[in-house]
Design a protein around this motif. Structure first.
Motif, mmCIF file in Angstrom:
data_model
loop_
_atom_site.group_PDB
_atom_site.id
_atom_site.type_symbol
_atom_site.label_atom_id
_atom_site.label_comp_id
_atom_site.label_asym_id
_atom_site.label_seq_id
_atom_site.Cartn_x
_atom_site.Cartn_y
_atom_site.Cartn_z
ATOM 1 N N ALA A 1 -6.943 1.167 -18.409
ATOM 2 C CA ALA A 1 -7.538 -0.043 -18.983
ATOM 3 C C ALA A 1 -7.020 -1.318 -18.334
ATOM 4 O O ALA A 1 -7.744 -2.316 -18.244
ATOM 5 C CB ALA A 1 -7.274 -0.079 -20.492
ATOM 6 N N VAL A 2 -5.788 -1.311 -17.862
ATOM 7 C CA VAL A 2 -5.204 -2.526 -17.298
ATOM 8 C C VAL A 2 -5.401 -2.624 -15.788
ATOM 9 O O VAL A 2 -5.190 -3.679 -15.199
ATOM 10 C CB VAL A 2 -3.692 -2.580 -17.631
ATOM 11 N N THR A 3 -5.865 -1.561 -15.150
ATOM 12 C CA THR A 3 -5.949 -1.524 -13.692
ATOM 13 C C THR A 3 -6.899 -2.571 -13.096
ATOM 14 O O THR A 3 -6.549 -3.219 -12.095
ATOM 15 C CB THR A 3 -6.351 -0.111 -13.223
ATOM 16 N N PRO A 4 -8.115 -2.788 -13.621
ATOM 17 C CA PRO A 4 -8.974 -3.821 -13.015
ATOM 18 C C PRO A 4 -8.341 -5.207 -13.001
ATOM 19 O O PRO A 4 -8.488 -5.943 -12.014
ATOM 20 C CB PRO A 4 -10.229 -3.785 -13.905
ATOM 21 N N CYS A 5 -7.632 -5.570 -14.053
ATOM 22 C CA CYS A 5 -6.951 -6.868 -14.061
ATOM 23 C C CYS A 5 -5.872 -6.925 -12.992
ATOM 24 O O CYS A 5 -5.705 -7.953 -12.313
ATOM 25 C CB CYS A 5 -6.339 -7.129 -15.440
ATOM 26 N N ILE A 6 -5.133 -5.832 -12.829
ATOM 27 C CA ILE A 6 -4.096 -5.788 -11.798
ATOM 28 C C ILE A 6 -4.710 -6.029 -10.425
ATOM 29 O O ILE A 6 -4.185 -6.810 -9.615
ATOM 30 C CB ILE A 6 -3.379 -4.423 -11.817
ATOM 31 N N SER B 1 7.803 -7.284 -5.212
ATOM 32 C CA SER B 1 7.562 -6.804 -6.574
ATOM 33 C C SER B 1 7.033 -5.377 -6.569
ATOM 34 O O SER B 1 7.447 -4.549 -7.395
ATOM 35 C CB SER B 1 6.570 -7.731 -7.296
ATOM 36 N N MET B 2 6.151 -5.052 -5.626
ATOM 37 C CA MET B 2 5.629 -3.698 -5.558
ATOM 38 C C MET B 2 6.720 -2.718 -5.130
ATOM 39 O O MET B 2 6.813 -1.601 -5.667
ATOM 40 C CB MET B 2 4.463 -3.632 -4.580
ATOM 41 N N GLY B 3 7.543 -3.129 -4.191
ATOM 42 C CA GLY B 3 8.662 -2.280 -3.793
ATOM 43 C C GLY B 3 9.625 -2.040 -4.942
ATOM 44 O O GLY B 3 10.153 -0.932 -5.110
ATOM 45 N N GLY B 4 9.864 -3.083 -5.756
ATOM 46 C CA GLY B 4 10.726 -2.924 -6.920
ATOM 47 C C GLY B 4 10.127 -1.985 -7.955
ATOM 48 O O GLY B 4 10.836 -1.150 -8.537
ATOM 49 N N CYS B 5 8.815 -2.107 -8.176
ATOM 50 C CA CYS B 5 8.136 -1.210 -9.121
ATOM 51 C C CYS B 5 8.226 0.246 -8.661
ATOM 52 O O CYS B 5 8.459 1.151 -9.470
ATOM 53 C CB CYS B 5 6.675 -1.616 -9.286
ATOM 54 N N MET C 1 0.815 -1.206 0.000
ATOM 55 C CA MET C 1 0.000 0.000 0.000
ATOM 56 C C MET C 1 0.855 1.265 0.000
ATOM 57 O O MET C 1 0.593 2.209 -0.743
ATOM 58 C CB MET C 1 -0.927 0.006 1.218
ATOM 59 N N MET C 2 1.892 1.290 0.836
ATOM 60 C CA MET C 2 2.731 2.470 0.919
ATOM 61 C C MET C 2 3.516 2.698 -0.363
ATOM 62 O O MET C 2 3.808 3.844 -0.720
ATOM 63 C CB MET C 2 3.680 2.359 2.112
ATOM 64 N N SER C 3 3.866 1.630 -1.056
ATOM 65 C CA SER C 3 4.566 1.792 -2.338
ATOM 66 C C SER C 3 3.679 2.502 -3.349
ATOM 67 O O SER C 3 4.139 3.404 -4.064
ATOM 68 C CB SER C 3 4.999 0.420 -2.882
ATOM 69 N N LYS C 4 2.405 2.122 -3.381
ATOM 70 C CA LYS C 4 1.487 2.785 -4.307
ATOM 71 C C LYS C 4 1.246 4.233 -3.898
ATOM 72 O O LYS C 4 1.275 5.138 -4.747
ATOM 73 C CB LYS C 4 0.155 2.013 -4.361
ATOM 74 N N VAL C 5 1.009 4.459 -2.610
ATOM 75 C CA VAL C 5 0.771 5.822 -2.145
ATOM 76 C C VAL C 5 1.996 6.706 -2.398
ATOM 77 O O VAL C 5 1.875 7.852 -2.854
ATOM 78 C CB VAL C 5 0.407 5.829 -0.648
ATOM 79 N N ALA C 6 3.182 6.169 -2.112
ATOM 80 C CA ALA C 6 4.405 6.946 -2.306
ATOM 81 C C ALA C 6 4.630 7.270 -3.775
ATOM 82 O O ALA C 6 5.074 8.372 -4.126
ATOM 83 C CB ALA C 6 5.607 6.174 -1.747
ATOM 84 N N TRP D 1 1.733 -1.325 -15.941
ATOM 85 C CA TRP D 1 1.966 -2.523 -16.756
ATOM 86 C C TRP D 1 3.017 -3.432 -16.138
ATOM 87 O O TRP D 1 2.967 -4.659 -16.327
ATOM 88 C CB TRP D 1 2.339 -2.128 -18.171
ATOM 89 N N ALA D 2 3.974 -2.878 -15.403
ATOM 90 C CA ALA D 2 4.934 -3.724 -14.686
ATOM 91 C C ALA D 2 4.217 -4.539 -13.615
ATOM 92 O O ALA D 2 4.480 -5.743 -13.446
ATOM 93 C CB ALA D 2 6.025 -2.850 -14.062
ATOM 94 N N ARG D 3 3.311 -3.904 -12.876
ATOM 95 C CA ARG D 3 2.518 -4.632 -11.890
ATOM 96 C C ARG D 3 1.703 -5.737 -12.562
ATOM 97 O O ARG D 3 1.586 -6.853 -12.031
ATOM 98 C CB ARG D 3 1.575 -3.676 -11.163
ATOM 99 N N PHE D 4 1.139 -5.430 -13.720
ATOM 100 C CA PHE D 4 0.319 -6.409 -14.440
ATOM 101 C C PHE D 4 1.131 -7.643 -14.819
ATOM 102 O O PHE D 4 0.732 -8.782 -14.531
ATOM 103 C CB PHE D 4 -0.271 -5.752 -15.692
#
Length: 335
Positions: free
Chosen positions: A244-249, A268-272, A125-130, A302-305
């Motif tokens: 467009a790719v967010t719901p699949c993620i 993986s999220m920290g790396g992204c 969560m913090m990776s996305k918020v940051a 797309w990296a998250r996907f």
């Protein structure tokens, strides 16, 4: 310049303070929502989600366009929608006979169990918020016009991504039983993931088309300033592709959460985030402007996907491993 865009950096920080007022409600709402979904009650959270999205959208238009509150109005609309959503989810639990307002002190064992589950999720969560905060920071350094355009587009983006959250919640509610329950069936889990993916593709395309069409065809809903509109139109393509790719993620990440594959998800999220931060620094220093920021967001999504999809399709992944020892270990951890 119209009042909608006559703000300074102090106002930007003030908006973050407004959003921060909703954090207690957000945390309580998440807990209440998880409790409802764990009992396979999706109707209560769905109603809260629909009402919150409507309040956020209507509030943005009313406060920003008609009352000239600018980005502060958008922040207030988001904050109010989150508080209302939390109250609705708590009320949904109370109607089932639970006392959602009761307070209890967890034991040390409970705290360690919660920490083992919450720490990796916190990193995610913090990776996305940051990352989204970095987007705002770099957009701020590009001037008032770029920041104004970014605020409009990122608010539209966040409003649309909310509609993909039910896919994540569905996976977290129904996948654990199929993976680790008494009637374990990985085939059914893979079928459910396939259904979520199809729905995610359809929903993503619909959100992308609708979300892109509004600022493209009706930009004056947000601002009459042509310079800001031009900045908004520059990022429509990465906006569409990222949305467009967010719901699949969200569906994939929900499946990994359900399968307790938390270490991979957090790493993986920290790396992204780390790679995205470096790319943002490069595009900002080389003067690629707001388009560069949104292309970085596109790469982040797309990296998250691809990372989550690769993990789910791995022969040794949670949807294909038939190792009974692993099943027992996960079962003990869940207990």
């Amino acid at each position: 310049m119209p009042p909608f865009f006559s703000f300074n950096y102090n106002l930007v920080y003030f908006c973050w303070y407004i959003r921060g007022l909703a954090w207690p409600a957000i945390l309580i709402g998440w807990v209440a929502q998880s409790a409802s979904l764990g009992m396979k009650d999706s109707w209560g959270p769905l109603k809260a989600l629909i009402v919150a999205s409507a309040i956020n959208g209507i509030g943005d238009i009313l406060l920003c366009r008609f009352l000239d509150y600018g980005i502060a109005g958008a922040a207030w609309a988001t904050m109010v929608s989150q508080v209302v959503a939390a109250y609705m989810m708590i009320d949904s639990l109370n109607k089932k006979g639970y006392n959602a307002y009761a307070i209890s002190i967890p034991s040390p064992t409970d705290l360690m169990t919660i920490f083992g589950l919450a720490a990796p999720v916190f990193v995610v969560m913090m990776s996305k918020v940051a990352f989204y905060s970095l987007l705002v920071y770099f957009a701020t350094s590009m001037g008032t016009l770029s920041l104004a355009a970014h605020q409009v587009m990122i608010q539209a983006f966040m409003t649309c991504t909310v509609w993909g959250e039910p896919l994540s919640q569905t996976a977290q509610s129904f996948m654990p039983e199929m993976m680790y329950g008494m009637k374990r069936s990985l085939a059914k889990a893979r079928t459910l993931l396939k259904s979520l993916t199809i729905i995610g593709i359809m929903l993503g395309l619909m959100l992308g088309i609708v979300g892109t069409s509004v600022p493209w065809l009706f930009p004056k809903i947000f601002t009459p300033d042509q310079n800001v509109i031009q900045e908004m139109h520059k990022v429509l393509i990465p906006f569409f592709m990222a949305l467009a790719v967010t719901p699949c993620i969200l569906g994939f990440e929900g499946t990994l959460l359900a399968g307790r594959d938390l270490k991979y998800l957090s790493l993986s999220m920290g790396g992204c985030f780390s790679l995205g931060a470096v790319v943002l620094l490069i595009v900002s220093s080389r003067g690629y402007g707001l388009l560069g920021c949104w292309c970085t967001l596109l790469g982040f999504q797309w990296a998250r996907f691809f990372l989550t999809l690769q993990r789910l399709l791995s022969p040794n992944g949670i949807l294909f491993s038939e190792d009974p020892g692993q099943f027992e270990l996960q079962k003990l951890k869940a207990a």
